[in-house]
Motif scaffolding. Sequence first.
Motif, PDB file in Angstrom:
ATOM      1  N   GLU A 286       0.820  -1.143   0.079  1.00  0.00           N
ATOM      2  CA  GLU A 286      -0.063  -0.199   0.053  1.00  0.00           C
ATOM      3  C   GLU A 286       0.880   1.319  -0.045  1.00  0.00           C
ATOM      4  O   GLU A 286       0.763   2.152  -0.683  1.00  0.00           O
ATOM      5  CB  GLU A 286      -1.021   0.056   1.234  1.00  0.00           C
ATOM      6  CG  GLU A 286      -2.021   0.890   1.235  1.00  0.00           C
ATOM      7  CD  GLU A 286      -3.067   0.769   2.506  1.00  0.00           C
ATOM      8  OE1 GLU A 286      -3.907   1.557   2.751  1.00  0.00           O
ATOM      9  OE2 GLU A 286      -2.735  -0.245   3.265  1.00  0.00           O
ATOM     10  N   VAL A 287       1.930   0.998   0.754  1.00  0.00           N
ATOM     11  CA  VAL A 287       2.786   2.300   0.820  1.00  0.00           C
ATOM     12  C   VAL A 287       3.748   2.561  -0.575  1.00  0.00           C
ATOM     13  O   VAL A 287       3.600   3.841  -1.149  1.00  0.00           O
ATOM     14  CB  VAL A 287       3.830   2.183   1.925  1.00  0.00           C
ATOM     15  CG1 VAL A 287       5.041   3.253   1.972  1.00  0.00           C
ATOM     16  CG2 VAL A 287       3.316   2.259   3.364  1.00  0.00           C
TER      17      VAL A 287
ATOM     18  N   ALA B 206       9.487   0.349   3.420  1.00  0.00           N
ATOM     19  CA  ALA B 206       8.683   0.464   2.107  1.00  0.00           C
ATOM     20  C   ALA B 206       8.878   1.885   1.621  1.00  0.00           C
ATOM     21  O   ALA B 206       9.014   2.191   0.617  1.00  0.00           O
ATOM     22  CB  ALA B 206       7.361  -0.046   2.161  1.00  0.00           C
ATOM     23  N   ALA B 207       8.536   2.758   2.510  1.00  0.00           N
ATOM     24  CA  ALA B 207       8.434   4.277   2.222  1.00  0.00           C
ATOM     25  C   ALA B 207       9.880   4.598   1.957  1.00  0.00           C
ATOM     26  O   ALA B 207      10.220   5.458   0.839  1.00  0.00           O
ATOM     27  CB  ALA B 207       8.229   4.993   3.463  1.00  0.00           C
ATOM     28  N   VAL B 208      10.764   4.464   2.646  1.00  0.00           N
ATOM     29  CA  VAL B 208      12.106   5.090   2.340  1.00  0.00           C
ATOM     30  C   VAL B 208      12.934   4.301   1.103  1.00  0.00           C
ATOM     31  O   VAL B 208      13.516   4.926   0.307  1.00  0.00           O
ATOM     32  CB  VAL B 208      13.137   4.916   3.573  1.00  0.00           C
ATOM     33  CG1 VAL B 208      12.756   5.891   4.825  1.00  0.00           C
ATOM     34  CG2 VAL B 208      13.511   3.631   3.884  1.00  0.00           C
ATOM     35  N   ARG B 209      12.588   3.019   0.904  1.00  0.00           N
ATOM     36  CA  ARG B 209      13.037   2.339  -0.353  1.00  0.00           C
ATOM     37  C   ARG B 209      12.518   2.715  -1.567  1.00  0.00           C
ATOM     38  O   ARG B 209      12.887   3.003  -2.576  1.00  0.00           O
ATOM     39  CB  ARG B 209      13.329   0.849  -0.235  1.00  0.00           C
ATOM     40  CG  ARG B 209      13.997   0.348   0.965  1.00  0.00           C
ATOM     41  CD  ARG B 209      14.018  -0.905   1.188  1.00  0.00           C
ATOM     42  NE  ARG B 209      15.078  -1.338   2.261  1.00  0.00           N
ATOM     43  CZ  ARG B 209      14.962  -2.644   2.801  1.00  0.00           C
ATOM     44  NH1 ARG B 209      14.568  -3.679   2.222  1.00  0.00           N
ATOM     45  NH2 ARG B 209      16.127  -2.794   3.774  1.00  0.00           N
ATOM     46  N   THR B 210      10.988   2.920  -1.540  1.00  0.00           N
ATOM     47  CA  THR B 210      10.396   3.369  -2.746  1.00  0.00           C
ATOM     48  C   THR B 210      10.869   4.809  -2.890  1.00  0.00           C
ATOM     49  O   THR B 210      11.108   5.320  -4.217  1.00  0.00           O
ATOM     50  CB  THR B 210       8.800   3.320  -2.593  1.00  0.00           C
ATOM     51  OG1 THR B 210       8.369   2.093  -2.035  1.00  0.00           O
ATOM     52  CG2 THR B 210       8.172   3.891  -3.893  1.00  0.00           C
ATOM     53  N   ALA B 211      10.913   5.633  -2.077  1.00  0.00           N
ATOM     54  CA  ALA B 211      11.323   7.110  -2.116  1.00  0.00           C
ATOM     55  C   ALA B 211      12.941   7.123  -2.895  1.00  0.00           C
ATOM     56  O   ALA B 211      12.908   7.982  -3.738  1.00  0.00           O
ATOM     57  CB  ALA B 211      11.378   7.873  -0.838  1.00  0.00           C
ATOM     58  N   ARG B 212      13.642   6.536  -2.615  1.00  0.00           N
ATOM     59  CA  ARG B 212      14.801   6.454  -2.781  1.00  0.00           C
ATOM     60  C   ARG B 212      14.871   6.066  -4.445  1.00  0.00           C
ATOM     61  O   ARG B 212      15.613   6.747  -5.258  1.00  0.00           O
ATOM     62  CB  ARG B 212      15.783   5.334  -2.203  1.00  0.00           C
ATOM     63  CG  ARG B 212      17.112   5.224  -2.697  1.00  0.00           C
ATOM     64  CD  ARG B 212      18.088   6.344  -2.639  1.00  0.00           C
ATOM     65  NE  ARG B 212      18.078   7.184  -1.582  1.00  0.00           N
ATOM     66  CZ  ARG B 212      19.113   6.690  -0.562  1.00  0.00           C
ATOM     67  NH1 ARG B 212      20.064   5.966  -0.854  1.00  0.00           N
ATOM     68  NH2 ARG B 212      19.057   7.502   0.543  1.00  0.00           N
ATOM     69  N   THR B 213      14.108   4.939  -4.779  1.00  0.00           N
ATOM     70  CA  THR B 213      13.860   4.845  -6.277  1.00  0.00           C
ATOM     71  C   THR B 213      13.413   5.866  -7.172  1.00  0.00           C
ATOM     72  O   THR B 213      13.513   5.932  -8.262  1.00  0.00           O
ATOM     73  CB  THR B 213      13.213   3.260  -6.486  1.00  0.00           C
ATOM     74  OG1 THR B 213      11.644   3.582  -6.151  1.00  0.00           O
ATOM     75  CG2 THR B 213      13.891   2.140  -5.765  1.00  0.00           C
TER      76      THR B 213
END
Length: 290
Positions: free
Chosen positions: A122-123, A149-156
Amino acid sequence: MGNIVYVVGSVNEDLRLRMERLPEPGETVSADSVETGLGGKGANQAVAAARSGVPVRFIGAVGDDDPGDRLRRALSDDGIAVDRLRSVPHVASGRAFVLVDDDGRNSIVVEAGANGALDADEVRAGLDDARPGDVVLCQLETGLDAARAAVRTARTRGAYTVVNIAPFHAGVLSLLADVDLVVANEHECADLRSALAAAGGGTVADLGDRMLVTLGASGSVLGEETVRVAGDAVTVVDTTAAGDTYVGYLAAGLAEGRPIAEAMRQAGRAAAITVGRAGAARSIPHAHEI
């Protein structure tokens, strides 16, 4: 539209009780007043960022119940986009029981409720349109999987990541490699220092300018004195949401492209106003007040 602050976090209905002094273990005391309102670290930080004037999108979960409806409306009334705030059936919205004494000190007990239903998929879906220049902000009230999930998705996606490591959990060590800025108060910083030592994973000093510590009335400091911002002398009414105000205003300043020293000063001024007022989200100032 300018850069967006995405807040991945908790939202609670606060039950706030004012009393002369906080009870000791086993003791019963009388409350002078009782009120309810919007709370939760994620919601408070989202409100602070929105009141600073930047676009804010909230990613989280509430129950499919009357409190959930009230919480959704409260966020929306502050101009926060809630299209990614899910209503979870058959689960109660999160609640917090906040005890505040006449010196402004508080004790808080949180029941996660629907906040615990926020999952990694969901994140990731909620951040699918994040872009460079945006800020993704999270805390640890919704659990490590959501934060990870938030920090890894933001990084990508090329977005800037801010993690407020509250409430502290040693599992936060697994997030540090993907975080652009870690924000902690003195107690959380000490917990992080101990966790790093126990894991043999280096020291807080190794984080350098990726570590920002708030010091209450003494202000805040980035890294090893790279930036130190003094605090403001104020009369304390209620410290609830002061840290969240700081973090939300800080994230907003970074999204606006402010130098971090300027963002820290603005955040500190906002937090100083918050402690002079009673309540959580309702105590957070708007930009024109600062």
